[in-house]
Design a protein around this motif. Sequence first.
Motif, PDB file in Angstrom:
ATOM      1  N   GLY A  10      -0.224  -3.828   0.910  1.00 11.01           N
ATOM      2  CA  GLY A  10      -0.994  -2.526   0.974  1.00 11.01           C
ATOM      3  C   GLY A  10      -1.567  -1.667   0.173  1.00 11.01           C
ATOM      4  N   ALA A  12      -1.124  -1.462  -3.079  1.00 16.26           N
ATOM      5  CA  ALA A  12      -0.360  -1.865  -4.228  1.00 16.26           C
ATOM      6  C   ALA A  12      -1.177  -3.446  -4.282  1.00 16.26           C
ATOM      7  CB  ALA A  12       1.448  -2.414  -4.326  1.00 16.26           C
ATOM      8  N   GLY A  35      -3.390  -2.841   4.576  1.00 18.49           N
ATOM      9  CA  GLY A  35      -3.502  -1.853   4.929  1.00 18.49           C
ATOM     10  C   GLY A  35      -2.073  -1.477   4.580  1.00 18.49           C
ATOM     11  N   VAL A  38      -0.386   2.752   5.048  1.00 21.56           N
ATOM     12  CA  VAL A  38      -1.588   3.433   4.930  1.00 21.56           C
ATOM     13  C   VAL A  38      -1.726   3.744   6.512  1.00 21.56           C
ATOM     14  CG1 VAL A  38      -3.761   3.891   4.133  1.00 21.56           C
ATOM     15  CG2 VAL A  38      -1.784   3.240   2.427  1.00 21.56           C
ATOM     16  N   ASP A  40      -0.277   3.844   8.968  1.00 20.35           N
ATOM     17  CA  ASP A  40       0.161   4.865  10.141  1.00 20.35           C
ATOM     18  C   ASP A  40       0.436   5.970   9.725  1.00 20.35           C
ATOM     19  OD1 ASP A  40       1.823   2.690  11.289  1.00 20.35           O
ATOM     20  OD2 ASP A  40       2.926   2.433   9.603  1.00 20.35           O
ATOM     21  N   ALA A  43      -2.991  12.202   7.624  1.00 18.92           N
ATOM     22  CA  ALA A  43      -3.808  12.642   6.609  1.00 18.92           C
ATOM     23  C   ALA A  43      -2.991  12.313   5.256  1.00 18.92           C
ATOM     24  CB  ALA A  43      -3.833  14.361   6.387  1.00 18.92           C
ATOM     25  N   GLY A 111       6.403  -3.373  -0.113  1.00 19.63           N
ATOM     26  CA  GLY A 111       6.153  -2.337   0.675  1.00 19.63           C
ATOM     27  C   GLY A 111       7.523  -2.172   1.631  1.00 19.63           C
ATOM     28  N   TRP A 114      10.065   3.341   6.105  1.00 24.48           N
ATOM     29  CA  TRP A 114      11.186   4.015   6.591  1.00 24.48           C
ATOM     30  C   TRP A 114      12.254   4.183   7.585  1.00 24.48           C
ATOM     31  CZ3 TRP A 114      11.924   8.408   3.233  1.00 24.48           C
ATOM     32  CH2 TRP A 114      10.509   8.301   2.485  1.00 24.48           C
ATOM     33  N   TRP A 245      13.316 -11.308   2.393  1.00 20.84           N
ATOM     34  CA  TRP A 245      12.896 -13.255   2.212  1.00 20.84           C
ATOM     35  C   TRP A 245      13.060 -13.308   1.422  1.00 20.84           C
ATOM     36  CZ3 TRP A 245       8.189 -13.940  -0.339  1.00 20.84           C
ATOM     37  CH2 TRP A 245       7.308 -13.121  -0.816  1.00 20.84           C
ATOM     38  N   ALA A 274       5.349  -4.801  -7.628  1.00 24.29           N
ATOM     39  CA  ALA A 274       4.495  -3.826  -7.812  1.00 24.29           C
ATOM     40  C   ALA A 274       4.461  -3.039  -6.365  1.00 24.29           C
ATOM     41  CB  ALA A 274       3.131  -3.648  -8.321  1.00 24.29           C
ATOM     42  N   GLN A 284       4.976   6.603  -4.092  1.00 34.45           N
ATOM     43  CA  GLN A 284       3.294   7.180  -3.290  1.00 34.45           C
ATOM     44  C   GLN A 284       2.469   6.276  -3.418  1.00 34.45           C
ATOM     45  OE1 GLN A 284       2.775  10.766  -2.354  1.00 34.45           O
ATOM     46  NE2 GLN A 284       5.020  10.264  -1.720  1.00 34.45           N
TER      47      GLN A 284
END
Length: 309
Positions: A10, A12, A35, A38, A40, A43, A111, A114, A245, A274, A284
């Motif tokens: 992602g 990071a 990715g 991001v 999903d 904007a 990452g 939700w 994991w 990170a 964010q």
Amino acid sequence: PYDVLIVGGGPAGAAAAVYAARKGIRTGVAAERFGGQVNDTLAIENYISVLETDGPKFAAALEAHTRAYGVDIMNLQRADKLIPAEPGGLISVQMANGATLQSKTVILSTGARWRNVNVPGEAEYKNKGVAYCPHCDGPLFKGKRTAVIGGGNSGVEAAIDLAGIVAHVTLIEFADQLKADAVLVNKLKSLPNVTIHTNAQTTEITGADGKVNGLKYKDRATNVEQLVPLEGVFVQIGLVPNTEWLKGTVELSKFGEVIVDSHGRTNIPGVFAAGDCTTVPFKQIVIAAGDGSKAALSAFDHLIRMPVV
Ligand code: FAD
């Protein structure tokens, strides 16, 4: 072996890869889905210096930037286990495909995700009125009616935040009272454009013409179903770090986040972390990217101090 192996691709992981590779050291990224979250996102309007972009475009830019430095990208690869180094040895990462990758340093950037409410309409209207991040998507609902599902700290914070932007907020909590801190609950109750329903089970997110138009909930005391007409629903029932994991190896917080210090170091020498999988406050893109670059610089710092063999 790699000098720096990054697990997770992602914002990071990509930032870590660019920073590491620019030091001229052997850098690899293994990611289940390059990715990350991001992909999903519809904007993105808060990545500083980029007025507006969309998720897939941003993800493609992350990959292009990473590839430009000759980073070894292993996409669609899931890590299953981290094995710390023996003294003087290498750190190993076992992959789901059976391979084992070895590196002098590792950066964990897997990452988070939700938690979904799993009611009809949630998946169908994701990014079409169903949202998860008030910092990201709140302004898209300016002047509109929204609901927040979840009355814990994040739900109540989201409702307070949204109340300043949107026309009206309905907060839906399953339990018979809000679980957030009293100071937040008091603040929420003082706001004129907020309605709170406790003991309320969300049963459906309704929509028409590809957009959310309401939320149905069941009053658990009376079993009566109610429909709230609105344009947006924020699901705030938890952000789960992708760290299952790592259980039993790296030190995790009670929420499962990798515990990092101000340099992105974990409790294991040579292992850094990170982004959303860590204890960093506020999840964010710009924060994940900043922390990814910080972790890579810390890994480089660690490498130049390793004994010459
Ligand atoms: P992620 O983006 O979650 O990336 C994690 C990476 O690790 C992925 O490549 C994943 O496949 C990989 N991975 C996970 N487990 C493993 C494993 N075991 N082995 C190998 N790889 C693994 N933020 C903003 O700043 N602005 C926005 O507008 C915004 N909108 C959002 C909208 C939505 C719908 C969502 C879900 C999030 C949004 N966010 C936004 C939040 C933002 O996307 C995250 O904060 C950011 O992506 C975190 O980056 P990360 O690199 O830490 O993790």
